[in-house]
Scaffold this active site. Structure first.
Site, PDB file in Angstrom:
ATOM      1  N   ASN A  11       0.902  -1.146   0.000  1.00  0.00           N
ATOM      2  CA  ASN A  11       0.000   0.000   0.000  1.00  0.00           C
ATOM      3  C   ASN A  11       0.946   1.202   0.000  1.00  0.00           C
ATOM      4  O   ASN A  11       1.782   1.316   0.902  1.00  0.00           O
ATOM      5  CB  ASN A  11      -0.834  -0.106   1.286  1.00  0.00           C
ATOM      6  CG  ASN A  11      -1.282   1.219   1.858  1.00  0.00           C
ATOM      7  OD1 ASN A  11      -1.411   2.212   1.148  1.00  0.00           O
ATOM      8  ND2 ASN A  11      -1.525   1.243   3.170  1.00  0.00           N
ATOM      9  N   LYS A  13       0.225   4.223   0.511  1.00  0.00           N
ATOM     10  CA  LYS A  13      -0.295   5.279   1.401  1.00  0.00           C
ATOM     11  C   LYS A  13      -0.422   6.604   0.638  1.00  0.00           C
ATOM     12  O   LYS A  13      -0.763   6.606  -0.529  1.00  0.00           O
ATOM     13  CB  LYS A  13       0.585   5.408   2.648  1.00  0.00           C
ATOM     14  CG  LYS A  13       0.766   4.058   3.343  1.00  0.00           C
ATOM     15  CD  LYS A  13       1.310   4.144   4.735  1.00  0.00           C
ATOM     16  CE  LYS A  13       1.444   2.734   5.297  1.00  0.00           C
ATOM     17  NZ  LYS A  13       1.853   2.697   6.691  1.00  0.00           N
ATOM     18  N   HIS A  99      -7.579  -0.204   7.332  1.00  0.00           N
ATOM     19  CA  HIS A  99      -6.161  -0.026   7.669  1.00  0.00           C
ATOM     20  C   HIS A  99      -6.055   0.751   8.983  1.00  0.00           C
ATOM     21  O   HIS A  99      -6.881   1.617   9.275  1.00  0.00           O
ATOM     22  CB  HIS A  99      -5.426   0.718   6.548  1.00  0.00           C
ATOM     23  CG  HIS A  99      -3.949   0.812   6.800  1.00  0.00           C
ATOM     24  ND1 HIS A  99      -3.406   1.819   7.555  1.00  0.00           N
ATOM     25  CD2 HIS A  99      -2.928   0.011   6.441  1.00  0.00           C
ATOM     26  CE1 HIS A  99      -2.088   1.621   7.639  1.00  0.00           C
ATOM     27  NE2 HIS A  99      -1.777   0.532   6.958  1.00  0.00           N
ATOM     28  N   GLU A 101      -4.381   3.196   9.909  1.00  0.00           N
ATOM     29  CA  GLU A 101      -4.426   4.667   9.819  1.00  0.00           C
ATOM     30  C   GLU A 101      -5.856   5.153   9.585  1.00  0.00           C
ATOM     31  O   GLU A 101      -6.236   6.229  10.051  1.00  0.00           O
ATOM     32  CB  GLU A 101      -3.458   5.140   8.723  1.00  0.00           C
ATOM     33  CG  GLU A 101      -2.007   4.998   9.189  1.00  0.00           C
ATOM     34  CD  GLU A 101      -1.014   4.603   8.110  1.00  0.00           C
ATOM     35  OE1 GLU A 101      -1.292   4.815   6.917  1.00  0.00           O
ATOM     36  OE2 GLU A 101       0.048   4.051   8.465  1.00  0.00           O
ATOM     37  N   GLU A 169      -2.159  -6.572  11.054  1.00  0.00           N
ATOM     38  CA  GLU A 169      -1.189  -5.481  11.124  1.00  0.00           C
ATOM     39  C   GLU A 169      -1.277  -4.828  12.505  1.00  0.00           C
ATOM     40  O   GLU A 169      -2.085  -3.903  12.696  1.00  0.00           O
ATOM     41  CB  GLU A 169      -1.488  -4.438  10.049  1.00  0.00           C
ATOM     42  CG  GLU A 169      -1.426  -4.990   8.634  1.00  0.00           C
ATOM     43  CD  GLU A 169      -1.118  -3.893   7.625  1.00  0.00           C
ATOM     44  OE1 GLU A 169      -0.094  -4.009   6.943  1.00  0.00           O
ATOM     45  OE2 GLU A 169      -1.881  -2.921   7.538  1.00  0.00           O
ATOM     46  N   GLY A 175       4.763   1.516  10.389  1.00  0.00           N
ATOM     47  CA  GLY A 175       5.308   2.838  10.103  1.00  0.00           C
ATOM     48  C   GLY A 175       6.667   3.106  10.712  1.00  0.00           C
ATOM     49  O   GLY A 175       7.268   2.235  11.352  1.00  0.00           O
ATOM     50  N   SER A 215       6.140  -3.093   9.427  1.00  0.00           N
ATOM     51  CA  SER A 215       7.609  -3.072   9.397  1.00  0.00           C
ATOM     52  C   SER A 215       8.233  -4.344   8.821  1.00  0.00           C
ATOM     53  O   SER A 215       9.280  -4.795   9.281  1.00  0.00           O
ATOM     54  CB  SER A 215       8.180  -2.790  10.787  1.00  0.00           C
ATOM     55  OG  SER A 215       7.822  -1.484  11.201  1.00  0.00           O
TER      56      SER A 215
HETATM   57  P1  PGA Z   1       5.166  -0.402   7.075  1.00  0.00           P
HETATM   58  O1  PGA Z   1       3.615  -0.225   6.727  1.00  0.00           O
HETATM   59  O2  PGA Z   1       5.644  -1.665   6.394  1.00  0.00           O
HETATM   60  O3  PGA Z   1       5.810   0.832   6.538  1.00  0.00           O
HETATM   61  O4  PGA Z   1       5.272  -0.527   8.562  1.00  0.00           O
HETATM   62  C1  PGA Z   1       2.768  -1.333   6.779  1.00  0.00           C
HETATM   63  C2  PGA Z   1       1.346  -0.927   6.508  1.00  0.00           C
HETATM   64  O5  PGA Z   1       0.898   0.147   6.929  1.00  0.00           O
HETATM   65  O6  PGA Z   1       0.605  -1.705   5.869  1.00  0.00           O
END
Ligand code: PGA
Length: 259
Positions: A11, A13, A99, A101, A169, A175, A215
């Site tokens: 994704n 973002k 998600h 966020e 997740e 993030g 991550s």
């Molecule tokens: P990240 O994001 O791999 O940068 O931690 C994962 C996600 O938000 O799906």
């Protein structure tokens, strides 16, 4: 025995404009041209404004295109929302819903996500439902209960699991400030998710791809993908460079005996 398909995707973002997204897809498609799309379901979920330009490129390379969110109504007085019909018009196949966020920064509730999941099913999209506990919930031992609630409400209107993918997740893993879940912890949560899905859907729950996200990077991808009940990886930052993503894909294929 035929090996299970592996799910690898990203994704992007609120990064990458139209030009950057198209270039990224071109590069990723070229670099992974020798990877069978029967072996790997490769998917990219870019920003809404890029989708129309991204679609023909994604199609050319067998990369499945997704959207980062979707409204639960086909049309109406929903300023700022995106209709399922509009996403279909630009060739979207996957909708990512819930998600972290969206839930924790933009205030989406399980109830809203339930309606979106039902809408995605009605329109024949593949739903990528994201779930995960916060650090505080983990600390008080509530992780499994949180996952159960998110699944029970989110999937309340589905009777069968076709075209349903789940991404686990954990919020604390996502993030720049996140730290990845250990493979052992991720495996434990994936086993719990599978159990909850089995209670709801019976034996067909085995077919639901469960992806880990938070991550994921080149250092931990192989260990994570080798865990039982981890069928794929949903990657953010470490996949936004096509070369870096291709290296993870190669590592995972080698590690799992697919290459
Ligand atoms: P990240 O994001 O791999 O940068 O931690 C994962 C996600 O938000 O799906």
């Amino acid at each position: 025995m035929e090996q299970k398909k592996i799910y690898l995707g990203t994704n992007t973002k609120m990064y990458k404009n139209i030009t950057q997204t198209v270039e990224y897809l071109e590069r990723l498609g070229t670099l992974t041209a020798d990877v069978s799309r029967q072996t790997v379901e490769l998917f990219v979920i870019p920003s809404f404004t890029t989708l129309q330009a991204a679609n023909p490129v994604a199609q050319r390379y067998g990369i499945t295109l997704g959207a980062q969110n979707m409204c639960w109504e086909d049309e109406g007085q929903f300023t700022g929302e995106i209709s399922p019909l509009m996403l279909q018009e630009v060739g979207v196949r996957i909708v990512e819903l819930g998600h972290s966020e969206r839930r924790h920064v933009l205030g989406e509730t399980d109830g809203m996500i339930r309606r979106k999941v039902a809408c995605a099913r009605r329109h024949g999209f593949t739903t990528l439902l994201c779930i995960g506990e916060t650090q505080e919930e983990k600390a008080r031992g509530a992780s499994e209960q949180v996952l159960r609630t998110q699944l029970e409400i989110g999937l309340a209107e589905l009777e069968t699991p076709q075209n349903l993918w789940i991404a686990y997740e954990p919020v604390w893993a996502i993030g720049v400030n996140g730290r990845p879940a250990s493979a052992t912890y991720a495996a434990q949560m994936h086993a719990a998710i599978r159990r909850i899905l089995r209670e709801k859907f019976g034996a067909s729950a085995e077919e639901i791809p469960l992806l880990y996200g938070g991550s994921v990077c080149r250092e931990n991808a192989c260990e994570l993908i080798c865990q039982p009940d981890i069928d794929g990886l949903f990657i953010g930052r470490s996949a936004w460079n096509a070369e870096a993503f291709q290296q993870i894909i190669e590592d995972v294929l080698r590690q799992t005996g697919r290459k």
